[in-house]
Design an enzyme around this catalytic site. Structure first.
Site, PDB file in Angstrom:
ATOM      1  N   THR A 149       0.870  -1.176   0.000  1.00 19.15           N
ATOM      2  CA  THR A 149       0.000   0.000   0.000  1.00 19.15           C
ATOM      3  C   THR A 149       0.910   1.231   0.000  1.00 19.15           C
ATOM      4  OG1 THR A 149      -0.159   0.239   2.422  1.00 19.15           O
ATOM      5  CG2 THR A 149      -1.762  -1.220   1.348  1.00 19.15           C
ATOM      6  N   HIS A 150       0.500   2.282  -0.660  1.00 18.38           N
ATOM      7  CA  HIS A 150       1.310   3.498  -0.781  1.00 18.38           C
ATOM      8  C   HIS A 150       2.703   3.197  -1.337  1.00 18.38           C
ATOM      9  CE1 HIS A 150      -1.672   5.765   1.601  1.00 18.38           C
ATOM     10  NE2 HIS A 150      -1.753   4.665   2.332  1.00 18.38           N
ATOM     11  N   SER A 270      18.975  -1.968 -25.691  1.00 20.21           N
ATOM     12  CA  SER A 270      19.349  -0.560 -25.810  1.00 20.21           C
ATOM     13  C   SER A 270      20.386  -0.400 -26.906  1.00 20.21           C
ATOM     14  CB  SER A 270      19.913  -0.054 -24.486  1.00 20.21           C
ATOM     15  OG  SER A 270      20.585   1.175 -24.658  1.00 20.21           O
ATOM     16  N   LYS A 276      21.161  -3.974 -21.183  1.00 19.97           N
ATOM     17  CA  LYS A 276      19.737  -3.709 -20.987  1.00 19.97           C
ATOM     18  C   LYS A 276      18.839  -4.815 -21.540  1.00 19.97           C
ATOM     19  CE  LYS A 276      17.888  -0.886 -19.330  1.00 19.97           C
ATOM     20  NZ  LYS A 276      17.385   0.398 -19.840  1.00 19.97           N
ATOM     21  N   ASN A 278      14.822  -4.723 -21.875  1.00 19.51           N
ATOM     22  CA  ASN A 278      13.676  -3.822 -21.686  1.00 19.51           C
ATOM     23  C   ASN A 278      12.347  -4.527 -21.934  1.00 19.51           C
ATOM     24  OD1 ASN A 278      15.481  -1.689 -21.202  1.00 19.51           O
ATOM     25  ND2 ASN A 278      15.585  -1.184 -23.375  1.00 19.51           N
ATOM     26  N   GLU A 283       5.314  -1.663 -21.342  1.00 20.26           N
ATOM     27  CA  GLU A 283       5.207  -0.200 -21.392  1.00 20.26           C
ATOM     28  C   GLU A 283       4.240   0.242 -22.486  1.00 20.26           C
ATOM     29  OE1 GLU A 283       9.498   1.475 -20.048  1.00 20.26           O
ATOM     30  OE2 GLU A 283       9.524   0.147 -21.786  1.00 20.26           O
ATOM     31  N   TYR A 310     -28.962  13.437 -38.142  1.00 24.75           N
ATOM     32  CA  TYR A 310     -27.603  13.220 -38.638  1.00 24.75           C
ATOM     33  C   TYR A 310     -26.825  14.526 -38.761  1.00 24.75           C
ATOM     34  CZ  TYR A 310     -23.667  11.991 -41.554  1.00 24.75           C
ATOM     35  OH  TYR A 310     -22.390  11.820 -42.035  1.00 24.75           O
ATOM     36  N   LYS A 318     -15.758   6.969 -36.839  1.00 27.03           N
ATOM     37  CA  LYS A 318     -15.543   5.603 -37.344  1.00 27.03           C
ATOM     38  C   LYS A 318     -14.128   5.098 -37.062  1.00 27.03           C
ATOM     39  CE  LYS A 318     -16.963   4.980 -41.546  1.00 27.03           C
ATOM     40  NZ  LYS A 318     -16.925   5.098 -43.015  1.00 27.03           N
TER      41      LYS A 318
END
Length: 420
Positions: A149-150, A270, A276, A278, A283, A310, A318
């Site tokens: 929590t927090h 990377s 790295k 990722n 994301e 209309y 659309k």
């Protein structure tokens, strides 16, 4: 030739502006426009406007287009014009009869609602499959983990409790999607420009041919932004659930946690940092969740302050609808793949179970001796360094144990494709 052409050539800049990319988007609507036009031709026959031979010729031509496709040019504006022009070229005056008692206003809504019905079924099936995948993932990985929590450690939790929260969220999303299916599945055909026609066309008959249940009020058919924002809303709910999951996994796959990991082939690297790994897919799901929300808001705002009937503004709704379904279905598919391949680091999860997580449990032990909770709370707060890990946590808390959601998931398997 444009359906509304009266012999005056439209300014090219104005044509580009008013047509926009509809002629491109409408490629997806070709089979649905053909289905709607076949139903309309049969309804015209029932009303005595077409004879049997004429109806058969039109239906055969429309089936040919549905199976083989058709080119939609910018000068056509949309799929409706392209198909009518083809019918006129192929059948002469007979092709000019297909638009009798119909407007592009109800024609486009038939196309959109038939498309959406298929999209809802596809999205529904993907979400049910994902729930099954999550249920299996939970069953196969029984392990405790910290609850937060927090953004700070709080109390003992379990992978089963966390995964169960995802499943229940998706089950709620499915209920919303099923409701949108019912809202969408009402017949717009025969409403024409919003005020019906004097041709005595049987809307019950055309609706039955297209698998709709009931007819939508002629003017209400034109409330397109309201309907489309209603259809996108459940997709926003799905994306909000996946946003939460993606955020959780992004945090828990950090080296500082190392609770979970995905195979290298799921991750990017990377261009400058060789080490790295990722989790870009998570994301992007998180980012796409915000994007689907903006699509709903854009449609909702387009419909603001407009009078009944209309308005050309509706053309701009659309693409948002199509994008929202495309994004949501792809994210559901990717999320299923993630949980089929997500590796659980049980050792890291066990090490993360630290004594302070049991502070509240210790207070409850004191409460059981007759001490008021607030006094027990203070006692524990003054002796946090003496807390110990409790090994019977699963036995003490039923909510942390595995819960099988198979029956709840089966209840959501209710949407079936409508066969032509």
């Amino acid at each position: 030739m444009k359906l509304w052409n009266k012999g005056i050539e439209l300014n090219k800049l104005i044509e580009d502006f008013t047509v926009g990319n509809d002629y491109i988007l409408d490629k997806k609507l070709i089979p649905y426009d053909c289905r709607g036009s076949i139903a309309h031709a049969m309804t015209l026959k029932k009303a005595g406007i077409l004879n049997e031979v004429e109806t058969e010729q039109l239906v055969n031509a429309l089936e040919e287009i549905k199976n083989n496709g058709i080119e939609i040019k910018k000068e056509d504006e949309d799929v409706h014009t392209a198909i009518e022009n083809y019918l006129i070229e192929k059948s002469g005056d007979l092709g000019r009869k297909i638009h009798t008692g119909r407007s592009r206003n109800d024609q486009v809504m038939v196309d959109i609602q038939l498309l959406v019905r298929d999209e809802i079924i596809n999205t529904h099936n993907l979400a049910v499959k994902l729930c099954e995948t999550l249920n299996n993932f939970s069953r196969e990985n029984i392990v405790l983990m910290p609850g937060y929590t927090h953004m700070q450690k709080a109390m003992p939790s379990s992978l089963q409790l966390l995964t169960g929260s995802y499943i229940e969220s998706f089950l709620d999303d499915l209920l919303l999607l099923e409701t949108s299916y019912e809202i969408n599945n009402k017949n717009p055909l025969g409403s024409a420009a919003g005020y019906g026609s004097s041709l005595n066309l049987d809307r019950d008959y055309s609706g039955k041919l297209l698998g709709f249940k009931g007819n939508r009020n002629c003017i209400y058919v034109q409330a397109r932004p309201k309907l489309i924002s209603t259809l996108i809303f459940p997709l926003c709910s799905f994306m909000k659930t996946m946003d939460k999951i993606a955020s959780d996994l992004l945090m828990f796959t950090m080296g500082e946690f190392n609770f979970f990991s995905l195979p290298d082939e799921f991750c990017t690297g990377s261009s400058i940092m060789p080490q790295k790994k990722n989790y870009d897919l998570l994301e992007l799901i998180r980012g796409k969740a915000s994007l689907v929300h903006t699509l709903m808001y854009s449609v909702d705002m387009i419909g603001n302050k407009l009078i009944s009937g209309y308005n050309r503004d509706y053309q701009l709704t659309k693409e948002a609808l199509m994008k929202a379904f495309d994004i949501t279905s792809k994210c559901l598919e990717i999320m299923g793949l993630i949980f089929q391949n997500l590796k659980v680091n049980s050792e890291a999860l066990s090490k993360a179970i630290s004594p302070e997580l049991f502070a509240t449990d210790k207070a409850y032990e004191i409460v059981k001796k007759g001490i008021p909770f607030r006094d027990a709370y203070r006692q524990v707060a003054e002796n946090l360094d003496k807390l110990e890990i409790q090994n019977d946590t699963f036995e003490e808390r039923d909510c942390l144990k595995f819960r099988d959601y198979t029956d709840e998931i089966k209840k959501r398997k209710i949407l079936q494709p409508v066969v032509d």
